[in-house]
Structures are given as structure tokens and as C-alpha cells.
Design a protein around this motif. Structure first.
Motif, mmCIF file in Angstrom:
data_model
loop_
_atom_site.group_PDB
_atom_site.id
_atom_site.type_symbol
_atom_site.label_atom_id
_atom_site.label_comp_id
_atom_site.label_asym_id
_atom_site.label_seq_id
_atom_site.Cartn_x
_atom_site.Cartn_y
_atom_site.Cartn_z
ATOM 1 N N SER A 260 -3.975 10.927 95.345
ATOM 2 C CA SER A 260 -2.277 11.141 95.669
ATOM 3 C C SER A 260 -2.074 10.862 97.326
ATOM 4 C CB SER A 260 -1.556 12.904 95.604
ATOM 5 O OG SER A 260 -2.801 13.475 96.845
ATOM 6 N N LYS A 261 -1.043 10.779 97.489
ATOM 7 C CA LYS A 261 0.294 10.158 99.187
ATOM 8 C C LYS A 261 -0.911 11.457 99.432
ATOM 9 C CE LYS A 261 3.583 8.500 100.857
ATOM 10 N NZ LYS A 261 5.914 8.902 100.732
ATOM 11 N N LYS A 262 -0.547 12.575 98.762
ATOM 12 C CA LYS A 262 -0.159 13.991 99.970
ATOM 13 C C LYS A 262 -1.828 13.646 100.913
ATOM 14 C CE LYS A 262 0.800 17.585 101.945
ATOM 15 N NZ LYS A 262 -0.137 18.025 102.641
ATOM 16 N N VAL A 263 -3.131 13.518 99.574
ATOM 17 C CA VAL A 263 -4.420 13.853 99.696
ATOM 18 C C VAL A 263 -4.291 12.525 101.053
ATOM 19 C CG1 VAL A 263 -6.893 13.496 98.805
ATOM 20 C CG2 VAL A 263 -4.822 14.952 97.817
ATOM 21 N N PHE B 47 0.735 -0.388 103.770
ATOM 22 C CA PHE B 47 0.700 -0.254 105.046
ATOM 23 C C PHE B 47 1.406 1.187 105.976
ATOM 24 C CE2 PHE B 47 -0.419 -4.759 105.375
ATOM 25 C CZ PHE B 47 -1.270 -5.105 105.256
ATOM 26 N N HIS B 48 2.256 1.192 105.837
ATOM 27 C CA HIS B 48 2.945 2.749 106.273
ATOM 28 C C HIS B 48 1.851 3.921 105.611
ATOM 29 C CE1 HIS B 48 6.093 1.045 107.717
ATOM 30 N NE2 HIS B 48 6.184 0.491 106.237
ATOM 31 N N GLN B 49 1.268 4.334 104.747
ATOM 32 C CA GLN B 49 0.883 5.179 104.600
ATOM 33 C C GLN B 49 -0.695 4.747 104.785
ATOM 34 O OE1 GLN B 49 0.945 6.659 99.918
ATOM 35 N NE2 GLN B 49 2.762 5.382 99.977
ATOM 36 N N VAL B 50 -2.096 4.164 104.668
ATOM 37 C CA VAL B 50 -3.260 4.381 105.396
ATOM 38 C C VAL B 50 -2.995 3.784 106.518
ATOM 39 C CG1 VAL B 50 -5.689 2.879 104.835
ATOM 40 C CG2 VAL B 50 -3.814 3.110 103.300
ATOM 41 N N LYS B 51 -2.320 3.264 107.687
ATOM 42 C CA LYS B 51 -2.782 3.005 108.328
ATOM 43 C C LYS B 51 -3.081 2.452 109.340
ATOM 44 C CE LYS B 51 0.435 7.381 109.677
ATOM 45 N NZ LYS B 51 1.208 7.760 108.694
ATOM 46 N N ALA C 292 -13.402 5.516 101.846
ATOM 47 C CA ALA C 292 -12.734 6.040 101.037
ATOM 48 C C ALA C 292 -11.838 5.109 100.279
ATOM 49 C CB ALA C 292 -11.982 6.991 102.149
ATOM 50 N N VAL C 293 -11.484 5.397 99.066
ATOM 51 C CA VAL C 293 -10.366 4.748 98.214
ATOM 52 C C VAL C 293 -9.302 5.378 97.064
ATOM 53 C CG1 VAL C 293 -12.542 5.343 95.423
ATOM 54 C CG2 VAL C 293 -10.323 3.187 95.664
ATOM 55 N N TYR C 294 -8.046 4.993 97.181
ATOM 56 C CA TYR C 294 -7.001 5.316 97.619
ATOM 57 C C TYR C 294 -5.962 4.915 96.146
ATOM 58 C CZ TYR C 294 -2.354 6.543 97.673
ATOM 59 O OH TYR C 294 -0.952 6.903 97.740
ATOM 60 N N ILE C 295 -6.684 5.839 94.671
ATOM 61 C CA ILE C 295 -5.939 5.530 93.849
ATOM 62 C C ILE C 295 -4.734 5.789 93.441
ATOM 63 C CG2 ILE C 295 -6.494 5.570 91.340
ATOM 64 C CD1 ILE C 295 -9.476 5.661 91.881
ATOM 65 N N PRO C 296 -3.324 5.322 94.042
ATOM 66 C CA PRO C 296 -2.104 6.323 94.351
ATOM 67 C C PRO C 296 -1.650 6.262 92.426
ATOM 68 C CG PRO C 296 -1.885 3.773 94.821
ATOM 69 C CD PRO C 296 -3.663 4.775 95.049
ATOM 70 N N GLU C 297 -0.721 7.250 91.987
ATOM 71 C CA GLU C 297 -0.615 6.882 91.068
ATOM 72 C C GLU C 297 1.609 6.643 91.473
ATOM 73 O OE1 GLU C 297 -0.996 7.931 88.052
ATOM 74 O OE2 GLU C 297 -2.194 9.064 88.672
ATOM 75 N N PHE D 165 -3.949 -0.810 92.739
ATOM 76 C CA PHE D 165 -3.589 -0.152 92.631
ATOM 77 C C PHE D 165 -2.637 -1.453 91.655
ATOM 78 C CE2 PHE D 165 1.260 0.360 93.178
ATOM 79 C CZ PHE D 165 1.808 0.935 91.884
ATOM 80 N N VAL D 166 -2.497 -1.509 90.321
ATOM 81 C CA VAL D 166 -1.857 -2.851 89.714
ATOM 82 C C VAL D 166 -0.304 -2.311 89.686
ATOM 83 C CG1 VAL D 166 -2.113 -3.238 87.571
ATOM 84 C CG2 VAL D 166 -3.642 -2.531 87.915
ATOM 85 N N ASN D 167 -0.340 -2.974 90.368
ATOM 86 C CA ASN D 167 1.465 -3.352 91.414
ATOM 87 C C ASN D 167 2.677 -3.970 90.216
ATOM 88 O OD1 ASN D 167 4.344 -3.511 92.864
ATOM 89 N ND2 ASN D 167 3.580 -5.255 93.554
ATOM 90 N N PRO D 168 3.540 -3.272 89.508
ATOM 91 C CA PRO D 168 3.978 -3.371 88.298
ATOM 92 C C PRO D 168 5.214 -4.896 88.771
ATOM 93 C CG PRO D 168 4.682 -1.127 88.894
ATOM 94 C CD PRO D 168 2.739 -1.436 89.775
ATOM 95 N N THR D 169 5.873 -3.843 90.505
ATOM 96 C CA THR D 169 6.738 -5.380 90.616
ATOM 97 C C THR D 169 6.465 -6.794 90.427
ATOM 98 O OG1 THR D 169 6.935 -4.490 92.500
ATOM 99 C CG2 THR D 169 8.231 -3.240 91.079
#
Length: 282
Positions: A6-9, A138-142, A90-95, A56-60
Motif C-alpha cells: 500500500s502507499k502508506k506502507v 516518482f513522487h511516492q518512491v522518491k 523492496a517491491v511496491y505492489i500498489p492497488e 502495477f498493470v497501469n490501466p490508463t
């Protein structure tokens, strides 16, 4: 390896790493990982204290729902590949809500016309989707450094342009195309091809090598005619486009200029699977 779901984690994890002064290398993916992805992490491992992947499979960035639906997904397999590589911390797997908290729509970008060439002509809005998800990540992972494969050369150029125009504090690094033994550029889409068709598809790379030999020896219209002839002879393959373009502007050229760098771009549909490749011309 940390799995951040999650983004918070993720934010808590990044905050701790930044407090320790860690230099972060990052390579976003849509999963279906292969050795081409791992080559990005090998480069990141050399240049950073911490390496982060995202899946993240980006739908857009899909132009039709069927292509999105068919995109290969196996998150457990991907996590295992990353763990066994010993390259990723680490691997980030966002919703979807972590990337698109309100509506699942793209921002609109001006990439100085790069988005209107090649892939942009047949996939309207695709690069707005790419820009939106990459900027948000980029904003989230920095990250200090971010790594992208040269197989998607137009995407790499567009991300560099976005970072320049948005003044984002991240260095964009291109990594050479990772190829199978037969020369075929590794791609997640290759998994949809039978083994014998993957072997037959080596003709794509072989053609690019011939183009590099013909470069500056014969005219570009003659090169294009020869490339078309090659694929007219291939069963189950359709040449969607072949062109030679200026590496900086991505604009197609019909003439060679000594002071510019050129690259050959090709898209071939093999049994309904769209394969892309490119090569810098010496």
C-alpha cells in the motif's frame, strides 16, 4: 526483500531509508518479469544503496480493454523472481486507488511532440497514461535514479522529457536491450508466443542488423523496401511499421545527416502478438 502492498506502507519504508541517507534506485514494471527486467536491477544495484521495484498493470496506458485483460499477471511468480535475484530490496505492489485516488484517468502532458511519433500515432493517450503513472510513482518512491530499458526507446525519451519539464529530482538511466540467445528482444508479451514462434521471431533482430549494414550505403527508401520484402516472406508475421528516426526528436527521416544520431524502429505482429524492437545505427 520487503513486499510493500500500500502507499502508506511504502511511504513509511521510504521515510526510514531517507533518514539513513540511502541512495535509492528504482525501476517500475507491469510485472510478467523476465531477465530484461533483472538487467535494470543489476545496473541499479551497482549505482545505489537500495533498489526498489514496483509491479502495477497501469490501466490508463492500454488503448483497448482486451489487451489489458490479456496482459500476463502472476504476482507470486514475480515476487519469487525478485527474491531469487538478490538484486532488489523492496517491491511496491500498489492497488489502483494508491495511484489513482479519485478517478482512473490520465493527466494530459506536452512532451514537445515526442508523443505524436511512432507508437503515439496508433495509440492515442498511451503516453499520457505512462507519464501519469511514472510521475506518481516518482513522487511516492522518491528515487535518486530510475532505470528504463531501451527496448521501449520512445517511452524512455518521453520519461526523460517529463522529468525535464516537471523539474523532478531524479536521474533517468537507459539500459541496453536484453536479448534472448537468438537475438529476440525480451518482452513480457513474448510469453504469449509458442516457443517455435519465438524462435522464428529472431528475424526481427536479424533484420535490424542488416539495416545497420545498409545504413549510409543505400537510401532509406531502398532500406524500407528491403525490410518490407523480408517480412512479406514470413508466415504469420505482419510488419506494422519500420522507420528510421532522429534519436532526439523521434521524427522519421528519409535522409541521413552527419551531425545527427539515428535509430531504426520496428513493430511486427506475430500470431496476434505485437513485438517492438529498435537499434542505434552506427
Amino acid at each position: 526483500m520487503e513486499v510493500l502492498k500500500s502507499k502508506k506502507v511504502l511511504q513509511d519504508f521510504i521515510e526510514r531509508q531517507k533518514e539513513m541517507g540511502k541512495k535509492i534506485g528504482f525501476a517500475p514494471t507491469m510485472g510478467a518479469l523476465h531477465k530484461g527486467h533483472l538487467s535494470l536491477y543489476e545496473k541499479a544495484r551497482e549505482e545505489n544503496d537500495l533498489v526498489i521495484s514496483s509491479i502495477f498493470v497501469n490501466p490508463t496506458q492500454f488503448n483497448n480493454a482486451e489487451d489489458l485483460e490479456k496482459y500476463p499477471r502472476d504476482i507470486n511468480r514475480d515476487i519469487l523472481i525478485l527474491e531469487n535475484s538478490h538484486l532488489v530490496d523492496a517491491v511496491y505492489i500498489p492497488e489502483v486507488v494508491d495511484i489513482y485516488p479519485e478517478k482512473t484517468v490520465s493527466q494530459h502532458y506536452d512532451f514537445d511532440g515526442l508523443e505524436n511519433e511512432m507508437e503515439g500515432k496508433s495509440r492515442p493517450g498511451h503516453f499520457d497514461g505512462v507519464g501519469t503513472v511514472v510521475e506518481e510513482l516518482f513522487h511516492q518512491v522518491k528515487p535518486d535514479n530510475a532505470y528504463f530499458g531501451e527496448k521501449d526507446f520512445q517511452q524512455l525519451a518521453i520519461i526523460k522529457k517529463m522529468v525535464e519539464k516537471k523539474k523532478l529530482l531524479v536521474n533517468i538511466k537507459g539500459v541496453p536491450i536484453y536479448r534472448a540467445e537468438n537475438g529476440l528482444a525480451l518482452s513480457s508479451r513474448n510469453q504469449r508466443l509458442h516457443e517455435d514462434r519465438r524462435e522464428a521471431s529472431k528475424v526481427i533482430y536479424e533484420t535490424l542488423k542488416k539495416v545497420n549494414e545498409w545504413f549510409r550505403v543505400i537510401t532509406i527508401p531502398e532500406i524500407k523496401e528491403r525490410v518490407q520484402d523480408i517480412f512479406d516472406e514470413q508466415k504469420g508475421m505482419q510488419l506494422e511499421y519500420f522507420l528510421i528516426a532522429d534519436e532526439e526528436t523521434l521524427k522519421e527521416t528519409d535522409f541521413f545527416y552527419k551531425d545527427k544520431n539515428f535509430r531504426a524502429f520496428i513493430v511486427v505482429v506475430v500470431d496476434g502478438v505485437r513485438l517492438i524492437d529498435n537499434m542505434h545505427l552506427d
